[in-house]
Design a protein around this motif. Sequence first.
Motif: not given
Lengths: 160, 190
Positions: A42-43, A45, A48, A129, A132, B79, B82-83, B87
């Motif tokens: 995630v960090k 990306e 993404s 994903q 998040t 995930g 981090s979110a 962030t």
Amino acid sequence: MMKHQKIPVPVYAGLTEKWSGQKWYYLFRYALVGLLFGIVFVKAEIISWYRIQEMFRFQSFHMYGVIGSAVLTGMLSVWLIKKFRWRAMNGEQITFQKKKFHRGQVFGGLLFGLGWALTGACPGPLFAQIGTGATVVTVTLLSAVTGTWVYGRYREKLPH
Amino acid sequence: MIIGYLAAALLQPWPWYVAGPLIGLTMPALLLLGNKSFGISSSLRHMCAACSPRIPFFNYDWKSEAWNLFFVAGIFLGGIVSAFWLTAPGAVEVNPALVKELAGYGIGTGGLMPEDLFSWQSLFSFRGLLIIAGGGFLVGFGARYAGGCTSGHAIMGLSTLQWPSLVATCCFMAGGLLMTNWLLPLILSL
């Protein structure tokens, strides 16, 4: 009489036993590695969709840098493990499986590439994903499981 | 002061030279923890094995490979962590040429993924369904057909100098280039 008693197991063998991975909760250490790995995903990306699009358009060096330096670090680690014959924590000798070539690596690889660019994710990032908050990616994940199932079901009919 | 600087850097996007080596180190970490071979798409196979053991390809003791499922569960938790906690607010930077191109298809930028494509609302459009479900199917089918995905072939396979993995990695890239530069423009215009 005393002479014929069982010899007690040495302490270090007990330590090995402790890490033999037989107990289910030892599996949590893999979850911990996954957790750290997911944070990096995630960090940096890597999960993404835009980073993947930039990679396939040669608009950014980022993903090439990530994959390239990951492979170099991996090579160095494998070299160290082989040179010093490091063992795993459970005492096992570390083994490397040899991959055999078959045409599936070409056909499957191309299909995987198409999907990678479309979803902007390979299997690992899918899990991150969803974490998040992109809940719709559960559909992508289920589709990927379906794809795996269809391959397994019709495997005999595919060229390899 | 150094700690403050590091904490601030932690919240910013991490550069490739930090992320790449950390990803590379995941592989020896798994090997040293329990002689486990790094590979993520196998988890999808284990899920099939748990649900559909009557198919020969899925008829094996998936429970002995349960570590892999714990690993991907960890990625999911990563995930979340981090979110929520790692962030800093701010839009994800995207190459201006790409921003312009995507705008032509009505796709905006901002988060890690375009909401115009990856949302429940999008799933009920033909374009969204094709990308979300069709793309997912290709990822799962292709990875198993190729015998691995980016982790098993590109990282584990290349690190152990196996040429079949190099073939697979080149095909991953070829498929991606084909999709991005020729097929995706057609799909995005739908």
